[in-house]
Motif scaffolding. Sequence first.
Motif, short mmCIF file in Angstrom:
data_model
loop_
_atom_site.label_atom_id
_atom_site.label_comp_id
_atom_site.label_asym_id
_atom_site.label_seq_id
_atom_site.Cartn_x
_atom_site.Cartn_y
_atom_site.Cartn_z
N GLU A 40 0.84 -1.19 0.00
CA GLU A 40 0.00 0.00 0.00
C GLU A 40 0.87 1.25 0.00
O GLU A 40 1.81 1.35 0.78
N HIS B 295 1.77 5.09 0.75
CA HIS B 295 1.50 6.03 1.83
C HIS B 295 2.02 7.40 1.43
O HIS B 295 2.96 7.52 0.64
N GLU C 210 -2.50 6.51 4.36
CA GLU C 210 -2.52 5.54 3.27
C GLU C 210 -3.24 6.15 2.08
O GLU C 210 -4.25 6.85 2.22
N ILE C 211 -2.74 5.86 0.90
CA ILE C 211 -3.37 6.34 -0.33
C ILE C 211 -4.27 5.24 -0.88
O ILE C 211 -3.83 4.11 -1.09
N ASP C 212 -5.53 5.58 -1.11
CA ASP C 212 -6.49 4.63 -1.70
C ASP C 212 -6.43 4.79 -3.21
O ASP C 212 -7.01 5.72 -3.78
N ASP D 230 -7.72 2.98 -5.44
CA ASP D 230 -8.96 2.60 -6.12
C ASP D 230 -10.00 3.70 -6.14
O ASP D 230 -10.93 3.68 -6.93
N LYS D 231 -9.85 4.69 -5.25
CA LYS D 231 -10.82 5.78 -5.17
C LYS D 231 -10.55 6.79 -6.28
O LYS D 231 -9.41 7.22 -6.47
N CYS E 178 -10.15 10.24 -8.21
CA CYS E 178 -9.66 11.54 -7.75
C CYS E 178 -10.68 12.63 -8.09
O CYS E 178 -11.16 12.72 -9.22
#
Length: 131
Positions: free
Chosen positions: A14, A16, A74-76, A78-79, A81
């Motif tokens: 993941e 970050h 944490e950077i998602d 899948d979301k 922008c």
Amino acid sequence: MMAAGIPPRASAEEKHLVLLRDGRTLIGYLRSIDQFANLVFHQTVERIHVGKKFGDIPRGIFIVRGENVVLLGEIDVDKPCDTVLQQVSIEEILEEQRLQQQAKQETEKVKMQALKDRGLSIPKADNLDEY
């Protein structure tokens, strides 16, 4: 089996983001964290934002002393922008950053001169840490 130093909920795959006390933003894979919040990242990039443009400077393995960490998240990936930012070359973003800093310095000079004209003097804080 958990990798050494990585909290149980943080996967090694993941990305970050960490915001540092000096204003820099780093993005990478968190590999280790200790009791002092010292961080080790790999495949790290330093992201520079100027207006609606950004550029990434590759930094590789990066060690961050815990006292310099302001924010870690944490950077998602899948979301989707919400903001529309344009990625530009390293040279272009560094030039934009230089122009932005130059404009800020000019504004500060004007403010200091206005205060001086009114009989106020403020000591320079060039050597002090900015928070």
